[in-house]
Scaffold this active site. Structure first.
Site, PDB file in Angstrom:
ATOM      1  N   CYS A 308       0.831  -1.212   0.000  1.00 30.58           N
ATOM      2  CA  CYS A 308       0.000   0.000   0.000  1.00 30.58           C
ATOM      3  C   CYS A 308       0.859   1.254   0.000  1.00 30.58           C
ATOM      4  O   CYS A 308       0.887   1.998  -0.973  1.00 30.58           O
ATOM      5  CB  CYS A 308      -0.890   0.018   1.236  1.00 30.58           C
ATOM      6  SG  CYS A 308      -1.692  -1.521   1.525  1.00 30.58           S
TER       7      CYS A 308
HETATM    8  N1  SAJ Z   1       7.014   2.481   8.409  1.00 32.96           N
HETATM    9  C1  SAJ Z   1       8.134   3.223   8.747  1.00 32.96           C
HETATM   10  N2  SAJ Z   1       7.995   4.207   9.677  1.00 32.96           N
HETATM   11  C2  SAJ Z   1       6.793   4.482  10.268  1.00 32.96           C
HETATM   12  C3  SAJ Z   1       5.659   3.709   9.896  1.00 32.96           C
HETATM   13  C4  SAJ Z   1       5.791   2.715   8.960  1.00 32.96           C
HETATM   14  O1  SAJ Z   1       9.225   3.006   8.243  1.00 32.96           O
HETATM   15  O2  SAJ Z   1       6.729   5.373  11.114  1.00 32.96           O
HETATM   16  C5  SAJ Z   1       7.139   1.445   7.385  1.00 32.96           C
HETATM   17  C6  SAJ Z   1       6.740   0.079   7.882  1.00 32.96           C
HETATM   18  O3  SAJ Z   1       7.834  -0.605   8.458  1.00 32.96           O
HETATM   19  C7  SAJ Z   1       6.276  -0.596   6.596  1.00 32.96           C
HETATM   20  C8  SAJ Z   1       5.688   0.555   5.775  1.00 32.96           C
HETATM   21  O4  SAJ Z   1       6.241   1.753   6.342  1.00 32.96           O
HETATM   22  O5  SAJ Z   1       7.362  -1.162   5.906  1.00 32.96           O
HETATM   23  C9  SAJ Z   1       4.166   0.612   5.820  1.00 32.96           C
HETATM   24  O6  SAJ Z   1       3.817   0.657   7.167  1.00 32.96           O
HETATM   25  P1  SAJ Z   1       2.268   0.819   7.634  1.00 32.96           P
HETATM   26  O7  SAJ Z   1       2.231   0.804   9.113  1.00 32.96           O
HETATM   27  O8  SAJ Z   1       1.635   1.949   6.947  1.00 32.96           O
HETATM   28  O9  SAJ Z   1       1.691  -0.575   7.212  1.00 32.96           O
HETATM   29  P2  SAJ Z   1       0.691  -1.155   6.127  1.00 32.96           P
HETATM   30  O10 SAJ Z   1       1.079  -0.744   4.763  1.00 32.96           O
HETATM   31  O11 SAJ Z   1       0.547  -2.596   6.421  1.00 32.96           O
HETATM   32  O12 SAJ Z   1      -0.737  -0.611   6.498  1.00 32.96           O
HETATM   33  C10 SAJ Z   1      -1.159   0.574   6.040  1.00 32.96           C
HETATM   34  C11 SAJ Z   1      -2.154   1.002   7.098  1.00 32.96           C
HETATM   35  N3  SAJ Z   1      -1.370   1.391   8.247  1.00 32.96           N
HETATM   36  C12 SAJ Z   1      -1.702   2.259   9.184  1.00 32.96           C
HETATM   37  O13 SAJ Z   1      -2.618   3.034   9.050  1.00 32.96           O
HETATM   38  C13 SAJ Z   1      -0.928   2.225  10.465  1.00 32.96           C
HETATM   39  C14 SAJ Z   1      -2.991   1.986   6.459  1.00 32.96           C
HETATM   40  O14 SAJ Z   1      -2.224   3.053   6.001  1.00 32.96           O
HETATM   41  C15 SAJ Z   1      -3.780   1.347   5.377  1.00 32.96           C
HETATM   42  O15 SAJ Z   1      -5.028   0.962   5.932  1.00 32.96           O
HETATM   43  C16 SAJ Z   1      -3.126   0.143   4.779  1.00 32.96           C
HETATM   44  O16 SAJ Z   1      -1.760   0.403   4.748  1.00 32.96           O
HETATM   45  C17 SAJ Z   1      -3.701  -0.052   3.415  1.00 32.96           C
HETATM   46  O17 SAJ Z   1      -4.220  -1.130   3.185  1.00 32.96           O
HETATM   47  O18 SAJ Z   1      -3.704   0.887   2.641  1.00 32.96           O
END
Ligand code: SAJ
Length: 469
Positions: A308
């Site tokens: 995503c």
């Molecule tokens: N990450 C960082 N730093 C941060 C947060 C995340 O490096 O502060 C990295 C994570 O390690 C990961 C990536 O970014 O590799 C994505 O992290 P994420 O927590 O956004 O995880 P996803 O993609 O599984 O889930 C996201 C959902 N997450 C949250 O809202 C916390 C949301 O944005 C969406 O509902 C989902 O993608 C989607 O399906 O779109």
């Protein structure tokens, strides 16, 4: 995820807030008929795509009292589900088994059953092609199946994340045309059929928010479409957020995920700047988080994984390029986030250098290959990039991940090392790329020579062995 029991009285409390057309029966017969089937939950729901979005959604529809016909291209997934077995981490097998046994849920590769469905929800992948342009093939394939089995009275809802305009420009025109095939004249959206966009908001592994209790944004092509989509989801979910159009709903999702990608890009650049300034990034972020307003912490890491956050913003920037505009924040964030694996490998090289060792010939253990903690998903994982970069520099690379016993992905075929307290001792350096819980980090630190911690998971330990990004 255990699907929450559904309060039966939600229907009456919500309508006043979300209906846009008269609640009197002054719509088309198809509208009135479908509305009645949604209200008494006799409508058959079709879900195309039974992955991390579609399967939890199907279980939530079942819990709300709707029968669901699932559609999948994968015969293996269909067999698993019809045997009552879940392959999605957040969906307990017990839930699937329960609804299969009650004959409330079944999966099929036979898309002709779509004609029996009153509502069809599309939850298929929207990846990027190698050209970095949107790969719409999954949506088009689902649309073709719907077209071939289309009938008057159906509500079609697209949930897959996509660029603003997809629902109206791609879905609407082809579904209207489907009427020509059947009746010799176009179907009329809002009278003969109904079409809406409602973005999925699944956070894999999130123990607090699930399909039921995450507010649902809904945008219909017409007011009648929006009404029926809102009635449908109101029967199933805790809170509906209605917007004025499918384009608005498509953009909501892209704003949400672009917000994350850009802020993660910012904090990754802060990490790069702090490295040059000799400042502890994590201390800075923790202290900034003490601000009780106007600040939201994000954390640096080895890069951006998942299907995503690294991808969805590129759907938006692609659409804007077709309108001769450059979405500069998105492109800059992509640039910084995709540079983080190399930044981490440079950190490894610098740390080995302190021991007069080169990356070339060193034994390196990558701790964690899932794209984020406590899940088993490898997609777009920066750990894969780190492994490739280390191998290109001549390192002998192993990995350990309690959620992923083996990898056969993007040119890498490896099996996870077996955990033991002394695992770290076998390597010149350990790179913590995913901060899974349940790992004995004290034992890992005790027995490792050097550790590069890209997630600050060792924040409570003091040791010369530790290098942080
Ligand atoms: N990450 C960082 N730093 C941060 C947060 C995340 O490096 O502060 C990295 C994570 O390690 C990961 C990536 O970014 O590799 C994505 O992290 P994420 O927590 O956004 O995880 P996803 O993609 O599984 O889930 C996201 C959902 N997450 C949250 O809202 C916390 C949301 O944005 C969406 O509902 C989902 O993608 C989607 O399906 O779109």
């Amino acid at each position: 995820m255990s699907v929450v029991a559904f309060p039966q009285n939600i229907t009456t409390t919500k309508f006043a807030e979300i209906m846009r057309t008269s609640t009197e029966s002054n719509q088309s017969p198809e509208y009135d008929n479908l509305k009645a089937k949604l209200l008494d939950r006799s409508a058959l729901i079709g879900v195309i795509g039974l992955g991390y979005v579609g399967l939890p959604l199907a279980m939530t529809f079942n819990t709300a009292g709707f029968k669901v016909q699932g559609f999948e291209k994968s015969p293996q997934k269909v067999d698993f589900l019809n045997d009552g077995v879940s392959y999605i981490q957040d969906v307990p097998t017990a839930d699937v088994a329960k609804f299969v046994k009650k004959e409330f849920f079944s999966a099929s590769v036979n898309f002709s059953k779509l004609k029996d469905c009153d509502v069809v929800v599309i939850c298929v992948p929207t990846p990027l092609a190698k050209s970095q342009d949107p790969d719409m093939s999954y949506i088009i394939s689902a649309l073709e199946s719907i077209e071939q089995n289309f009938r008057k009275g159906q509500l079609i809802v697209l949930e897959s994340t996509t660029y603003p305009g997809t629902t109206r420009e791609v879905m609407l025109t082809r579904l209207e045309a489907a009427g020509l095939e059947q009746m010799g004249k176009k179907f009329e959206c809002g009278k003969d059929f109904f079409l809406a966009f409602s973005p999925e908001r699944v956070d894999p592994g999130n123990p607090k928010f699930n399909t039921f209790n995450t507010p649902k944004v809904v945008g219909g092509v017409t007011e009648a479409c929006g009404d029926l989509a809102c009635i449908f989801y109101s029967q199933v979910l805790e809170k509906i957020v209605r917007v004025s159009s499918p384009e608005s709903a498509e953009m909501v999702k892209l704003l949400e995920n672009t917000f994350r990608a850009v802020n993660i890009g910012l904090v990754n650049e802060v990490a790069i700047m702090c490295e040059k300034l000799g400042i502890d990034t994590w201390e800075v972020i923790e202290a900034a988080s003490s601000k009780p307003f106007g600040f939201m912490p994000f954390y640096p890491g080895p890069g951006l994984g998942g299907h995503c956050i690294p991808i969805d913003p590129s759907y938006l920037s692609w659409k804007l390029r077709t309108l001769d505009y450059t979405a500069r924040f998105i492109e800059l964030a992509n640039n910084i986030n995709s540079s983080m694996p190399a930044f981490c490998v440079e950190k490894v090289a610098h740390t080995l250098n302190a021991d007069r060792k080169a990356v070339n010939g060193s034994k390196v253990l990558v701790m964690g290959v899932a794209y984020k903690k406590d899940i088993d998903d490898l997609r777009e994982s920066p750990s894969i990039d780190i492994i490739h970069l280390l191998k290109e520099r001549g390192a002998q690379v192993h990995y350990y991940d309690p959620f992923i016993p083996e990898i056969a992905y993007e040119g890498i075929e490896m099996k996870s090392a077996t955990w033991s307290e002394k695992l770290g001792a076998e390597y010149d350096i350990v790179v913590i790329a995913t901060d899974h819980s349940g790992v004995d980090y004290a034992a890992l630190l005790k027995n490792s020579k050097r550790i590069v911690d890209t997630r600050n998971v060792l924040k409570n330990f003091k040791s010369e062995k530790i290098s942080k990004i």
